[in-house]
Design an enzyme around this catalytic site. Structure first.
Site, short mmCIF file in Angstrom:
data_model
loop_
_atom_site.label_atom_id
_atom_site.label_comp_id
_atom_site.label_asym_id
_atom_site.label_seq_id
_atom_site.Cartn_x
_atom_site.Cartn_y
_atom_site.Cartn_z
N VAL A 161 -65.66 18.46 24.13
CA VAL A 161 -64.81 19.86 23.89
C VAL A 161 -65.34 20.68 22.95
O VAL A 161 -65.06 21.73 22.65
CB VAL A 161 -63.53 19.10 23.47
CG1 VAL A 161 -62.73 18.53 24.55
CG2 VAL A 161 -63.62 18.32 22.16
N ASN A 179 -56.03 15.92 22.66
CA ASN A 179 -55.91 14.76 22.00
C ASN A 179 -57.14 14.28 21.48
O ASN A 179 -57.26 13.49 20.48
CB ASN A 179 -55.47 13.49 23.00
CG ASN A 179 -55.62 12.06 22.44
OD1 ASN A 179 -54.82 11.74 21.34
ND2 ASN A 179 -56.72 11.57 22.57
N SER A 216 -51.78 15.17 13.38
CA SER A 216 -51.88 13.94 12.54
C SER A 216 -50.69 14.19 11.32
O SER A 216 -50.53 15.50 11.10
CB SER A 216 -53.04 13.63 12.05
OG SER A 216 -53.05 12.90 11.13
N TYR A 226 -60.49 17.01 7.84
CA TYR A 226 -59.65 16.38 9.03
C TYR A 226 -58.25 17.13 8.65
O TYR A 226 -57.53 17.53 9.51
CB TYR A 226 -59.60 14.82 8.92
CG TYR A 226 -58.94 14.29 9.80
CD1 TYR A 226 -59.36 13.99 11.14
CD2 TYR A 226 -57.35 13.90 9.63
CE1 TYR A 226 -58.73 13.21 12.00
CE2 TYR A 226 -56.79 13.02 10.81
CZ TYR A 226 -57.39 13.09 11.92
OH TYR A 226 -56.73 12.33 12.86
N ALA A 285 -57.66 19.74 7.23
CA ALA A 285 -57.51 21.33 7.55
C ALA A 285 -57.33 21.65 8.82
O ALA A 285 -56.72 22.46 9.50
CB ALA A 285 -58.80 21.98 6.60
N LYS A 324 -56.11 19.39 11.18
CA LYS A 324 -55.10 19.16 11.75
C LYS A 324 -53.92 19.87 11.37
O LYS A 324 -52.93 20.34 11.92
CB LYS A 324 -54.74 17.71 11.18
CG LYS A 324 -55.79 16.49 12.00
CD LYS A 324 -55.59 16.57 13.68
CE LYS A 324 -56.32 15.37 13.94
NZ LYS A 324 -56.22 15.31 15.70
N ILE A 376 -51.69 4.56 13.41
CA ILE A 376 -51.72 4.09 14.59
C ILE A 376 -53.00 3.16 14.81
O ILE A 376 -53.99 3.31 14.46
CB ILE A 376 -51.78 5.21 15.68
CG1 ILE A 376 -50.53 6.13 15.26
CG2 ILE A 376 -51.61 4.50 17.06
CD1 ILE A 376 -49.20 5.54 15.70
#
Length: 256
Positions: free
Chosen positions: A68, A94, A147, A160, A162, A164, A193
């Protein structure tokens, strides 16, 4: 007489693209969608892993290697999925990467770039690539996986966080832009999770964290996120858009 809208509580026969589907929440989502009768494009970096998940899903699933971070690959794979299945009804963004990195780290800039590219920029690229076919669906659905790090922050995790947080804003913006076409766009914010990203955390540390931070006192399973995703992509979920939904065992609700 105006035709009644499609408010079915089934995705049987629908075509869904799931990115990052080779493991964790993506794999659980692909398997659940297939079990519900959907055609599923299982996409991830590792073609062999995608093939395995597609076999688990059954005859309605096909594997596609997809990075991606590569905009041309996105355009090519999305077009191929539409050709193979005759359209696209559902997109689940995802794919993600672990991006924990202190500000002072020499590799911070590279990790920042990778985080934003994979977990934010790729989302809008996937949406834009799929739009011609989503516009032809009578129940087009987009779900972005963010998240709880997009609702709060853990020290040392700014790339991460920033990325999300950007996903939650992108979701709202897309919902407003695409609402007039009845294309819904929603966001799920998983909390702790059990996935490949958290495998390296010892079980005893997971238990301590969950007991201290979540209302349910446990980590969640990927399937529990997948079921929320399924709820949002049903044709019946036609008046839900622009939402940001934590699936976190009560982590964001708990103060102490």
């Amino acid at each position: 007489m105006t035709e009644a809208p499609n408010r079915a509580r089934s995705i049987a026969g629908r075509t869904a693209i799931v990115t990052g589907a080779a493991s964790g929440m993506g794999r659980a989502t692909a398997r659940l969608f297939a079990a519900e009768g959907a055609n599923v494009a299982v996409t991830d970096l590792d073609l062999a892993a995608c093939q395995q998940v597609a076999r688990e899903c059954g005859t309605g699933a096909r594997p596609y290697a997809l990075d991606v971070a590569d905009p041309e690959a996105i355009r090519r794979v999305v077009a191929q999925v539409a050709e193979d299945f005759g359209g696209i009804d559902i997109l689940v963004n995802n794919a993600g990467v672990s991006s924990f990195c202190p500000l002072e780290d020499d590799g911070y800039e590279d990790i920042w770039h990778r985080a934003v590219t994979v977990m934010l920029t790729a989302h809008q690229r996937m949406v834009r690539a799929a739009l011609p076919w989503l516009r032809q669906s009578d129940a087009a659905r987009i779900v972005n996986i963010a998240s709880t790090e997009g609702l709060g922050a853990t020290p040392g995790d700014t790339p991460y966080v920033a990325a999300k947080t950007g996903v939650t804003g992108l979701t709202r913006g897309l919902a407003v832009d695409l609402g007039k076409e009845q294309i819904t766009v929603n966001c799920i914010c998983p909390g702790p999770i059990r996935t490949a990203m958290t495998d390296k955390v010892p079980d005893e540390h997971k238990a301590i964290y969950a007991n201290r931070r979540t209302a349910l006192r446990r980590y969640g399973d990927p399937e529990e996120v997948a079921h929320m995703t399924l709820s949002l992509v049903l044709p019946a979920a036609s008046f839900i858009t622009g939402t940001v939904i934590p699936v976190d065992g009560g982590l964001m609700a708990r103060n102490a």
